[in-house]
Design a protein around this motif. Structure first.
Motif, PDB file in Angstrom:
ATOM      1  N   ASP A   1      83.258  67.568  36.436  1.00 21.72           N
ATOM      2  CA  ASP A   1      82.154  66.851  36.320  1.00 21.72           C
ATOM      3  C   ASP A   1      81.994  66.110  35.140  1.00 21.72           C
ATOM      4  OD1 ASP A   1      81.161  67.583  38.879  1.00 21.72           O
ATOM      5  OD2 ASP A   1      79.993  69.174  38.031  1.00 21.72           O
TER       6      ASP A   1
ATOM      7  N   PHE B   1      83.932  62.971  35.356  1.00 23.50           N
ATOM      8  CA  PHE B   1      83.560  61.846  35.830  1.00 23.50           C
ATOM      9  C   PHE B   1      82.358  61.294  35.091  1.00 23.50           C
ATOM     10  CE2 PHE B   1      84.842  64.372  39.792  1.00 23.50           C
ATOM     11  CZ  PHE B   1      85.349  63.256  40.623  1.00 23.50           C
ATOM     12  N   GLU B   2      81.667  62.083  34.554  1.00 22.54           N
ATOM     13  CA  GLU B   2      80.480  61.513  33.654  1.00 22.54           C
ATOM     14  C   GLU B   2      80.960  60.737  32.367  1.00 22.54           C
ATOM     15  OE1 GLU B   2      78.408  65.267  32.753  1.00 22.54           O
ATOM     16  OE2 GLU B   2      78.017  65.531  34.993  1.00 22.54           O
TER      17      GLU B   2
ATOM     18  N   LEU C   1      81.905  57.475  33.689  1.00 18.15           N
ATOM     19  CA  LEU C   1      80.819  56.625  34.070  1.00 18.15           C
ATOM     20  C   LEU C   1      79.996  56.048  33.024  1.00 18.15           C
ATOM     21  CD1 LEU C   1      79.619  55.954  37.154  1.00 18.15           C
ATOM     22  CD2 LEU C   1      78.089  57.842  36.485  1.00 18.15           C
TER      23      LEU C   1
ATOM     24  N   GLU D   1      79.014  52.375  31.938  1.00 12.02           N
ATOM     25  CA  GLU D   1      77.671  51.875  31.857  1.00 12.02           C
ATOM     26  C   GLU D   1      77.665  51.207  30.182  1.00 12.02           C
ATOM     27  OE1 GLU D   1      73.405  53.485  32.535  1.00 12.02           O
ATOM     28  OE2 GLU D   1      74.609  54.935  31.718  1.00 12.02           O
TER      29      GLU D   1
ATOM     30  N   LYS E   1      75.460  51.953  39.638  1.00  9.82           N
ATOM     31  CA  LYS E   1      76.019  53.182  38.989  1.00  9.82           C
ATOM     32  C   LYS E   1      76.165  54.259  39.889  1.00  9.82           C
ATOM     33  CE  LYS E   1      75.058  55.960  35.084  1.00  9.82           C
ATOM     34  NZ  LYS E   1      74.197  56.408  34.021  1.00  9.82           N
TER      35      LYS E   1
ATOM     36  N   GLN F   1      78.988  53.979  42.566  1.00 10.33           N
ATOM     37  CA  GLN F   1      80.232  53.994  42.021  1.00 10.33           C
ATOM     38  C   GLN F   1      80.476  55.383  41.916  1.00 10.33           C
ATOM     39  OE1 GLN F   1      82.539  51.734  41.285  1.00 10.33           O
ATOM     40  NE2 GLN F   1      83.960  53.317  40.300  1.00 10.33           N
ATOM     41  N   ASP F   2      79.533  56.280  41.361  1.00  9.94           N
ATOM     42  CA  ASP F   2      79.562  57.813  41.103  1.00  9.94           C
ATOM     43  C   ASP F   2      79.904  58.421  42.118  1.00  9.94           C
ATOM     44  OD1 ASP F   2      79.833  59.915  39.410  1.00  9.94           O
ATOM     45  OD2 ASP F   2      77.847  60.512  39.837  1.00  9.94           O
ATOM     46  N   GLN F   3      79.132  57.945  43.239  1.00 11.63           N
ATOM     47  CA  GLN F   3      79.335  58.838  44.581  1.00 11.63           C
ATOM     48  C   GLN F   3      80.613  58.773  45.276  1.00 11.63           C
ATOM     49  OE1 GLN F   3      75.864  57.304  46.601  1.00 11.63           O
ATOM     50  NE2 GLN F   3      74.520  58.611  45.464  1.00 11.63           N
TER      51      GLN F   3
ATOM     52  N   ARG G   1      83.580  57.478  43.865  1.00  8.71           N
ATOM     53  CA  ARG G   1      84.817  58.185  43.104  1.00  8.71           C
ATOM     54  C   ARG G   1      84.709  59.782  43.425  1.00  8.71           C
ATOM     55  NH1 ARG G   1      83.445  56.293  37.638  1.00  8.71           N
ATOM     56  NH2 ARG G   1      84.951  54.387  38.129  1.00  8.71           N
ATOM     57  N   ARG G   2      83.785  60.283  43.324  1.00  6.78           N
ATOM     58  CA  ARG G   2      83.440  61.900  43.551  1.00  6.78           C
ATOM     59  C   ARG G   2      84.037  62.143  45.225  1.00  6.78           C
ATOM     60  NH1 ARG G   2      80.491  64.745  39.662  1.00  6.78           N
ATOM     61  NH2 ARG G   2      79.545  63.573  37.991  1.00  6.78           N
TER      62      ARG G   2
END
Length: 130
Positions: free
Chosen positions: A5, A8-9, A12, A16, A27, A30-32, A34-35
């Motif tokens: 996590d 990923f953070e 991201l 940003e 945003k 993109q995060d969803q 990629r995960r």
């Protein structure tokens, strides 16, 4: 090494900070996405390593092309003893493994191989048209 996590953070947050997202919705998408894909590839045969190894070849292709553009000679190398390379570079301790190597430099003016004619099979012998 699995993607965490925190990984990923970090990506991201950097995106940003660099202004990649026009709004919070972009945003989140993109995060969803990629995960989701990281999860799919983690469950595939060979796991995340197999997927990231294949991704490294995309980067390697761009490296080779960029080197040529700059007048730098390069050679991709595979088939090496990656376990020994990992040991020498201390990659295991970092949770990493090698896939391939690229050499970069300038050829010697005495490079006999570079001065001999190239010998290649005919294109239709090595390419299958579908």
């Amino acid at each position: 090494m699995p993607i965490t996590d925190a990984d990923f953070e970090e990506v991201l947050a950097k995106e940003e900070a660099d202004g990649r997202f026009p709004n919070a919705g972009a945003k989140a998408v993109q995060d969803q996405g990629r995960r989701y894909f990281a999860g799919v590839f983690a469950k595939a045969p060979g796991g995340s390593y197999a997927w990231t190894a294949r991704q490294s070849y995309i980067a390697m292709g761009f490296l080779l092309a960029a080197a040529a553009e700059k007048g730098i000679d390069s050679t991709p190398i595979e088939g090496l003893d990656t376990a020994k390379l990992d040991e020498i570079l201390g990659l295991r301790e970092k949770g990493m493994r090698s896939v391939a190597v690229v050499t970069l430099g300038y050829r010697s003016p005495n490079d006999g191989n570079a001065q001999r004619p190239k010998s290649r099979l005919a294109l239709d012998r090595i390419v299958t048209r579908l």
